[in-house]
Write a protein that holds these residues in place. Structure first.
Motif, short mmCIF file in Angstrom:
data_model
loop_
_atom_site.label_atom_id
_atom_site.label_comp_id
_atom_site.label_asym_id
_atom_site.label_seq_id
_atom_site.Cartn_x
_atom_site.Cartn_y
_atom_site.Cartn_z
N GLY A 69 0.90 -1.24 -0.09
CA GLY A 69 0.05 0.13 -0.50
C GLY A 69 0.92 1.57 -0.04
O GLY A 69 2.21 1.40 -0.70
N GLU A 70 0.73 2.33 0.94
CA GLU A 70 0.54 3.78 0.60
C GLU A 70 2.45 3.38 1.59
O GLU A 70 1.77 3.67 2.89
N ALA A 71 3.28 3.55 1.19
CA ALA A 71 4.89 3.56 2.09
C ALA A 71 4.83 5.17 2.49
O ALA A 71 5.64 4.82 3.14
N HIS A 72 4.94 5.93 2.21
CA HIS A 72 5.21 7.39 2.45
C HIS A 72 4.62 8.18 0.87
O HIS A 72 4.33 8.11 0.06
N ARG A 73 4.51 9.62 1.89
CA ARG A 73 4.06 10.91 1.01
C ARG A 73 4.51 11.80 1.74
O ARG A 73 5.44 12.00 3.09
N ALA A 74 5.21 12.97 0.71
CA ALA A 74 5.29 14.18 0.68
C ALA A 74 4.76 14.63 -0.35
O ALA A 74 3.50 15.19 -1.26
N PHE A 75 5.07 16.14 0.42
CA PHE A 75 3.81 16.89 0.41
C PHE A 75 5.17 18.23 -1.08
O PHE A 75 5.99 18.55 -0.45
N LEU A 76 4.63 18.80 -1.85
CA LEU A 76 5.69 19.99 -3.21
C LEU A 76 4.92 21.27 -2.36
O LEU A 76 3.94 21.38 -1.76
N PRO A 77 6.00 22.09 -2.93
CA PRO A 77 5.94 23.08 -2.30
C PRO A 77 5.00 23.99 -2.92
O PRO A 77 4.12 23.88 -4.21
N ALA A 78 4.48 25.41 -2.72
CA ALA A 78 3.38 26.17 -4.12
C ALA A 78 3.38 25.80 -5.19
O ALA A 78 3.22 26.62 -5.96
N ARG A 79 5.05 26.24 -5.47
CA ARG A 79 5.39 26.52 -6.55
C ARG A 79 5.52 24.69 -7.91
O ARG A 79 5.67 24.65 -8.49
N GLY A 80 5.23 24.63 -6.71
CA GLY A 80 4.94 22.85 -7.62
C GLY A 80 5.87 22.35 -7.89
O GLY A 80 6.35 20.44 -8.71
N ALA A 81 7.62 21.96 -7.72
CA ALA A 81 9.01 21.82 -7.97
C ALA A 81 8.73 21.28 -6.80
O ALA A 81 9.58 22.17 -5.65
N GLY A 82 9.86 20.06 -6.24
CA GLY A 82 10.26 19.28 -5.70
C GLY A 82 10.79 17.67 -5.46
O GLY A 82 10.51 17.04 -7.50
N ALA A 83 12.23 17.57 -4.84
CA ALA A 83 12.63 16.24 -5.11
C ALA A 83 11.89 15.00 -3.89
O ALA A 83 12.27 16.03 -2.49
N VAL A 84 11.62 14.28 -4.04
CA VAL A 84 11.12 12.94 -2.68
C VAL A 84 12.21 12.18 -3.08
O VAL A 84 12.02 11.45 -3.97
N ARG A 85 13.19 11.93 -1.53
CA ARG A 85 13.50 10.77 -1.32
C ARG A 85 13.15 9.41 -0.29
O ARG A 85 12.39 9.89 0.32
#
Length: 329
Positions: free
Chosen positions: A281-297
């Motif tokens: 199932g869902e194992a990890h969740r992260a949120f992007l900034p308002a500008r809409g760009a980011g990296a999730v590790r």
């Protein structure tokens, strides 16, 4: 116009790259409102590199799709096989080739049609398996099909993501672990099912292909080297690394029991949510900034995760992008 009356099967000067396409579109030659020329103009405006012709139960007529063809844009010949118990896409057909539609579960007809498409080097895709209208609910066995359209954008103008797509995604996700173990998993696709103005390219399948040709694009889709984007504004890269090795979407990563480092880089989804899914199932969740760009590790192991895949959603929960899995061995 091509001398054969059909569009060429290879674009000129387009080598290995990620290509954006829409493999489910309808023109005035079935039940769409746009001409082939208008569809190609709008496909280019939507950032697409290729489309597939998928008129209902009919082949592309000679001359019709060769007129809007161009050296740098690919048009794949196909058909939407529209039966009384579900629809499916036959992609990569030969000029003038038609696939029969008058079959139903258990009569052997669909199996013969799948074999016909595969003999032509084509791809068989389950279309909108939970569509809410007569004949839209897919009732055939999945054996023999190469991919599943988990995101259909027919109502994209007012509902870019709906309960029917959610149901298709859930069913597909549940099948992944067993399919990957057996070597028989079916990659996910997303297509617009465009009939009306403003629909083409929402969503679109982004494919890693050796070149912009029918054979290379279908090979990339068949292997799962692809992901689905709501529009050209959205971009996702997704990799997994272990012990100096790296794998991307649709690939297997040999981990040798060590830790796996997963990275997803996303652009174009302001304040969006990135969700990493595994067979648990869902194992990890992260949120992007308002500008809409980011990296999730994130880190895992093959013991804990048989695969990893990515979903990117808008703040209201509608899908912006989703990927095919990376399998962990």
């Amino acid at each position: 116009m091509s001398s054969s009356g059909y569009p060429p099967v290879r674009a000129i000067g387009r080598g290995a790259a990620w290509y954006r396409g829409d493999c489910h579109v309808h023109s005035i030659h079935s039940d769409g409102e746009l001409t082939p020329e208008e569809l190609v103009v709008r496909a280019r405006a939507a950032g697409l590199d290729f489309i597939a012709t998928t008129e209902h139960n009919a082949a592309a007529a000679p001359g019709v799709w060769s007129r809007p063809a161009a050296d740098d844009f690919l048009i794949v010949l196909g058909e939407e096989v529209t039966t009384r118990t579900g629809h499916w896409l036959a992609l990569g057909l030969g000029p003038g080739e038609v696939v029969g539609w008058d079959h139903r579960p258990g009569d052997g007809g669909v199996e013969a049609c799948l074999e016909q498409v595969h003999r032509a080097g084509g791809l068989c895709v389950v279309a909108h398996p939970h569509a809410p209208y007569p004949s839209g609910d897919f009732a055939f066995p999945l054996a023999g099909f190469d991919a599943v359209e988990v995101w259909n954008g027919l109502w994209a103008s007012d509902r870019p993501w709906n309960a029917d797509n959610e149901a298709a995604l859930t069913a597909w996700g549940r099948s992944l672990a067993a399919g990957l173990r057996a070597g028989s998993w079916r990659p996910a696709m997303g297509n617009s099912d465009a009939h009306l103005e403003g629909q083409i390219g929402c969503p679109q399948t982004v494919v890693l292909a050796e070149e912009l040709s029918t054979g290379a694009v279908l090979a990339g889709i068949r292997a799962g080297r692809s992901w689905i984007a709501e529009s050209e504004r959205v971009d996702v890269s997704f990799t997994a690394r272990a012990d100096g090795r790296v794998a991307g979407m649709g690939e297997r990563l040999a981990t040798r029991g060590g830790r796996v480092r997963v990275q997803a880089v996303v652009r174009g989804v302001p304040a969006g949510t990135v969700r990493l899914h595994t067979d648990r199932g869902e194992a990890h969740r992260a949120f992007l900034p308002a500008r809409g760009a980011g990296a999730v590790r994130w880190a895992t192991t093959a013991t804990d995760s048989a695969y990893v895949r990515v979903e990117v959603r808008h703040p209201h929960g509608h899908m912006a992008a989703l990927t095919n899995p990376i399998a962990l061995d």
